[in-house]
Design a protein around this motif. Structure first.
Motif, PDB file in Angstrom:
ATOM      1  N   THR A 114       0.836  -1.191   0.000  1.00 44.66           N
ATOM      2  CA  THR A 114       0.000   0.000   0.000  1.00 44.66           C
ATOM      3  C   THR A 114       0.874   1.245   0.000  1.00 44.66           C
ATOM      4  O   THR A 114       1.404   1.663   1.021  1.00 44.66           O
ATOM      5  N   LEU A 115       1.037   1.822  -1.183  1.00 42.32           N
ATOM      6  CA  LEU A 115       1.785   3.057  -1.337  1.00 42.32           C
ATOM      7  C   LEU A 115       0.966   4.005  -2.209  1.00 42.32           C
ATOM      8  O   LEU A 115       0.103   3.566  -2.971  1.00 42.32           O
ATOM      9  N   THR A 116       1.240   5.286  -2.118  1.00 41.44           N
ATOM     10  CA  THR A 116       0.602   6.226  -3.026  1.00 41.44           C
ATOM     11  C   THR A 116       1.131   5.962  -4.436  1.00 41.44           C
ATOM     12  O   THR A 116       2.232   5.417  -4.598  1.00 41.44           O
ATOM     13  N   PRO A 117       0.368   6.318  -5.472  1.00 43.55           N
ATOM     14  CA  PRO A 117       0.838   6.066  -6.838  1.00 43.55           C
ATOM     15  C   PRO A 117       2.221   6.649  -7.114  1.00 43.55           C
ATOM     16  O   PRO A 117       3.048   5.995  -7.766  1.00 43.55           O
ATOM     17  N   SER A 118       2.490   7.860  -6.631  1.00 46.33           N
ATOM     18  CA  SER A 118       3.797   8.462  -6.887  1.00 46.33           C
ATOM     19  C   SER A 118       4.899   7.696  -6.161  1.00 46.33           C
ATOM     20  O   SER A 118       5.982   7.464  -6.724  1.00 46.33           O
ATOM     21  N   ASP A 119       4.640   7.292  -4.907  1.00 47.17           N
ATOM     22  CA  ASP A 119       5.632   6.509  -4.173  1.00 47.17           C
ATOM     23  C   ASP A 119       5.846   5.155  -4.849  1.00 47.17           C
ATOM     24  O   ASP A 119       6.980   4.673  -4.948  1.00 47.17           O
ATOM     25  N   ARG A 120       4.760   4.560  -5.307  1.00 48.83           N
ATOM     26  CA  ARG A 120       4.870   3.244  -5.951  1.00 48.83           C
ATOM     27  C   ARG A 120       5.738   3.338  -7.201  1.00 48.83           C
ATOM     28  O   ARG A 120       6.599   2.493  -7.438  1.00 48.83           O
TER      29      ARG A 120
END
Length: 217
Positions: free
Chosen positions: A150-156
């Protein structure tokens, strides 16, 4: 990447027969730590559970294991391969990093090294090989797994890019025969880290792993 990942089981089957049980058990231990993080919402509780495992693993160097199946399996298969309980205990350090929800670049790199690099280097010891690519592959493998969490799209996207960079470097050149189980896991991680990954365990993936087993590429 996950306990249900059929590609990992296939990759482990590429290891020399005497090392397969120890190699599989190492990754079951990693699954155990992953499960602690998935099932724990309170960081303090997660820390307590990881500390229990740290202490229990370290004690394997001095005393036989208690009636805990995974500890007994590690004692029977991994320690005879030259990996100490203390070395296994240090794997908890990587998972400690994820107890802090604020993951900056430095924390992500610590996770990659303390979980992935250490795990793969221990696996290399079990397989009896030393190769500079093993630690790098482990870092990329751990980061590819982190990108699935579970990460934000930018972090992912940022984590995936860091995984791909390491994995592509690790996959350069031919892997030695005893290390092709880890090479196959590296390839599997690269599949996971693709921008548009295919269905898990697709015929193309399985065929690519089979080619790696035969050629080392």
């Amino acid at each position: 990447m996950t306990p249900e990942d059929p590609l990992r089981a296939l990759a482990i089957s590429y290891a020399p027969v005497p090392a397969r049980a120890a190699l599989a058990t190492l990754f079951v231990l990693d699954d155990k730590f992953s499960g602690i993080l998935r099932s724990t919402r309170e960081p303090l509780i997660g820390q307590m559970r990881l500390t229990w495992w740290y202490e229990a693993l370290a004690r394997l160097d001095a005393t036989p294991p208690p009636a805990e199946p995974l500890l007994r399996e590690l004692y029977a298969t991994v320690l005879p391969a030259g990996v100490s309980g203390t070395m296994l205990a240090e794997l908890t350090d990587g998972w400690d990093v994820l107890l802090d929800p604020a993951l900056d670049e430095a924390a992500i790199d610590r996770f990659a090294v303390r979980r992935g690099r250490r795990l793969f280097e221990l696996a290399g010891a079990v397989l009896g090989i030393v190769d500079d690519r093993i630690g790098l592959a482990g870092e990329g493998w751990a980061l590819a797994d982190l990108a699935l969490r579970t990460l934000t799209p930018s972090d992912r996207d940022a984590v995936r890019a860091r995984a791909v960079e390491r994995l592509d470097r690790a996959l350069q050149g031919r892997w030695p025969v005893p290390g092709r189980a880890l090479g196959a896991m590296t390839l599997s991680a690269r599949f996971h880290a693709a921008e548009a990954p295919e269905t898990l365990g697709s015929a193309r993936h399985v065929g690519r792993l089979a080619w790696h087993r035969l050629t080392g590429y």
